[in-house]
Design a protein around this motif. Sequence first.
Motif, PDB file in Angstrom:
ATOM      1  N   SER A   8      43.648  47.019  41.394  1.00  0.00           N
ATOM      2  CA  SER A   8      44.827  46.150  41.370  1.00  0.00           C
ATOM      3  C   SER A   8      45.745  46.438  42.548  1.00  0.00           C
ATOM      4  CB  SER A   8      45.614  46.367  40.065  1.00  0.00           C
ATOM      5  OG  SER A   8      44.798  46.171  38.934  1.00  0.00           O
ATOM      6  N   GLY A   9      46.118  45.382  43.297  1.00  0.00           N
ATOM      7  CA  GLY A   9      47.069  45.516  44.390  1.00  0.00           C
ATOM      8  C   GLY A   9      46.642  46.499  45.461  1.00  0.00           C
ATOM      9  N   LEU A  10      45.351  46.554  45.747  1.00  0.00           N
ATOM     10  CA  LEU A  10      44.830  47.557  46.678  1.00  0.00           C
ATOM     11  C   LEU A  10      45.163  47.224  48.130  1.00  0.00           C
ATOM     12  CD1 LEU A  10      41.284  48.118  45.139  1.00  0.00           C
ATOM     13  CD2 LEU A  10      43.351  49.498  44.803  1.00  0.00           C
ATOM     14  N   THR A  11      45.658  48.231  48.833  1.00  0.00           N
ATOM     15  CA  THR A  11      45.961  48.110  50.261  1.00  0.00           C
ATOM     16  C   THR A  11      45.321  49.288  50.987  1.00  0.00           C
ATOM     17  OG1 THR A  11      48.069  46.976  49.884  1.00  0.00           O
ATOM     18  CG2 THR A  11      47.791  48.090  52.004  1.00  0.00           C
ATOM     19  N   ALA A  12      44.693  48.997  52.136  1.00  0.00           N
ATOM     20  CA  ALA A  12      44.079  50.055  52.948  1.00  0.00           C
ATOM     21  C   ALA A  12      44.566  49.931  54.376  1.00  0.00           C
ATOM     22  CB  ALA A  12      42.556  49.947  52.904  1.00  0.00           C
ATOM     23  N   ARG A  13      44.850  51.088  55.005  1.00  0.00           N
ATOM     24  CA  ARG A  13      45.298  51.109  56.395  1.00  0.00           C
ATOM     25  C   ARG A  13      44.541  52.175  57.170  1.00  0.00           C
ATOM     26  NH1 ARG A  13      50.460  51.178  53.714  1.00  0.00           N
ATOM     27  NH2 ARG A  13      51.417  49.103  53.699  1.00  0.00           N
ATOM     28  N   ILE A  25      40.471  43.137  42.436  1.00  0.00           N
ATOM     29  CA  ILE A  25      39.037  42.986  42.231  1.00  0.00           C
ATOM     30  C   ILE A  25      38.683  43.593  40.890  1.00  0.00           C
ATOM     31  CG2 ILE A  25      38.535  45.139  43.486  1.00  0.00           C
ATOM     32  CD1 ILE A  25      35.875  43.859  44.357  1.00  0.00           C
ATOM     33  N   GLY A  26      37.710  42.993  40.215  1.00  0.00           N
ATOM     34  CA  GLY A  26      37.265  43.533  38.940  1.00  0.00           C
ATOM     35  C   GLY A  26      35.809  43.190  38.689  1.00  0.00           C
ATOM     36  N   VAL A  27      35.139  44.056  37.929  1.00  0.00           N
ATOM     37  CA  VAL A  27      33.757  43.783  37.541  1.00  0.00           C
ATOM     38  C   VAL A  27      33.577  44.246  36.103  1.00  0.00           C
ATOM     39  CG1 VAL A  27      32.944  45.977  38.535  1.00  0.00           C
ATOM     40  CG2 VAL A  27      31.319  44.126  38.089  1.00  0.00           C
ATOM     41  N   ASP A  28      33.016  43.366  35.277  1.00  0.00           N
ATOM     42  CA  ASP A  28      32.750  43.678  33.883  1.00  0.00           C
ATOM     43  C   ASP A  28      31.341  44.227  33.720  1.00  0.00           C
ATOM     44  OD1 ASP A  28      35.237  42.686  33.070  1.00  0.00           O
ATOM     45  OD2 ASP A  28      34.461  40.654  32.801  1.00  0.00           O
ATOM     46  N   ALA A  29      31.140  44.959  32.624  1.00  0.00           N
ATOM     47  CA  ALA A  29      29.809  45.435  32.287  1.00  0.00           C
ATOM     48  C   ALA A  29      28.847  44.254  32.218  1.00  0.00           C
ATOM     49  CB  ALA A  29      29.843  46.161  30.940  1.00  0.00           C
ATOM     50  N   GLY A  30      27.663  44.428  32.801  1.00  0.00           N
ATOM     51  CA  GLY A  30      26.636  43.394  32.741  1.00  0.00           C
ATOM     52  C   GLY A  30      26.840  42.242  33.686  1.00  0.00           C
ATOM     53  N   SER A  31      27.741  42.378  34.654  1.00  0.00           N
ATOM     54  CA  SER A  31      27.972  41.303  35.619  1.00  0.00           C
ATOM     55  C   SER A  31      28.008  41.870  37.030  1.00  0.00           C
ATOM     56  CB  SER A  31      29.279  40.562  35.317  1.00  0.00           C
ATOM     57  OG  SER A  31      30.404  41.382  35.604  1.00  0.00           O
ATOM     58  N   VAL A  32      27.960  40.967  38.025  1.00  0.00           N
ATOM     59  CA  VAL A  32      27.974  41.362  39.428  1.00  0.00           C
ATOM     60  C   VAL A  32      29.108  40.654  40.139  1.00  0.00           C
ATOM     61  CG1 VAL A  32      26.635  41.581  41.558  1.00  0.00           C
ATOM     62  CG2 VAL A  32      25.452  41.579  39.349  1.00  0.00           C
ATOM     63  N   ARG A  60      45.994  50.674  42.589  1.00  0.00           N
ATOM     64  CA  ARG A  60      45.303  51.658  41.759  1.00  0.00           C
ATOM     65  C   ARG A  60      43.979  51.105  41.247  1.00  0.00           C
ATOM     66  NH1 ARG A  60      48.665  51.848  36.014  1.00  0.00           N
ATOM     67  NH2 ARG A  60      48.439  49.649  35.470  1.00  0.00           N
ATOM     68  N   VAL A  61      43.108  52.037  40.856  1.00  0.00           N
ATOM     69  CA  VAL A  61      41.801  51.701  40.298  1.00  0.00           C
ATOM     70  C   VAL A  61      41.740  52.263  38.889  1.00  0.00           C
ATOM     71  CG1 VAL A  61      39.306  52.004  40.508  1.00  0.00           C
ATOM     72  CG2 VAL A  61      40.716  51.708  42.563  1.00  0.00           C
ATOM     73  N   GLU A  62      41.260  51.451  37.946  1.00  0.00           N
ATOM     74  CA  GLU A  62      41.155  51.869  36.550  1.00  0.00           C
ATOM     75  C   GLU A  62      39.779  51.529  36.002  1.00  0.00           C
ATOM     76  OE1 GLU A  62      44.956  51.007  34.095  1.00  0.00           O
ATOM     77  OE2 GLU A  62      44.757  49.340  35.524  1.00  0.00           O
ATOM     78  N   GLN A  63      39.302  52.385  35.099  1.00  0.00           N
ATOM     79  CA  GLN A  63      38.142  52.068  34.285  1.00  0.00           C
ATOM     80  C   GLN A  63      38.650  51.766  32.883  1.00  0.00           C
ATOM     81  OE1 GLN A  63      34.720  54.724  34.559  1.00  0.00           O
ATOM     82  NE2 GLN A  63      35.542  55.552  36.467  1.00  0.00           N
ATOM     83  N   ARG A  64      38.453  50.557  32.440  1.00  0.00           N
ATOM     84  CA  ARG A  64      38.952  50.148  31.133  1.00  0.00           C
ATOM     85  C   ARG A  64      37.796  50.005  30.147  1.00  0.00           C
ATOM     86  NH1 ARG A  64      42.819  45.260  33.464  1.00  0.00           N
ATOM     87  NH2 ARG A  64      44.298  46.606  34.607  1.00  0.00           N
TER      88      ARG A  64
END
Length: 203
Positions: A8-13, A25-32, A60-64
């Motif tokens: 969520s709200g990822l920024t890279a420099r 960005i997000g990805v659910d179990a069983g999907s691509v 931040r990155v989370e595993q839900r």
Amino acid sequence: MTATLVGSGLTARFGGREVFADLDIGVDAGSVTGVVGHSGSGKTTLLRILAGLTEPAAGRVEQRGVERRPGTIGLLAQHPRGVANPRWTLRRAVAEPATIARRNCDVEQIAARVGLDPALLDRFPAQVSDGQLQRACVGRLLVQAPRFVLCDEPTAMLDPVSARAVIGLLQELVDDGAGMVLVSHQRRLVDARCRDVVDLDVR
């Protein structure tokens, strides 16, 4: 609750240059979920952030919906020599996730699944080709059986026949319930395999 990997709200420099900003960005179990973009757009950096190997400048990155534990996320790098331990045989590298989990692993069977000659298992990375090393990395991923799989141009080191076989093996992980983020310059592959696509060129 469906297992989901969410950024969520990822920024890279890099060096004061913003590579991408406020990216979701997000990805659910069983999907691509696919990621596309030109060279330098931050595709590999995004995967490293999702894998926890690089800290984002923001977000931040989370595993839900899943218990966070070692091995939950598997990363298949574009250039296997950059991640392979040069002092380990292919056998040891493939079997390591099972060794850590203290469970048995039939390495020869895994090698056969990924099309790797079992005679190569006792060789070191410097003694095999890039394609053979990538097959070993895929085998290691099958042994690990992660909940989320992050693939950075997984077929770049492979001939067309081997590439199709590897994509089939990765699809097996998805069919077994893993969520996958697939980075590829092959838009046809991404469109065919991915439910959602993040295009870093249009942000």
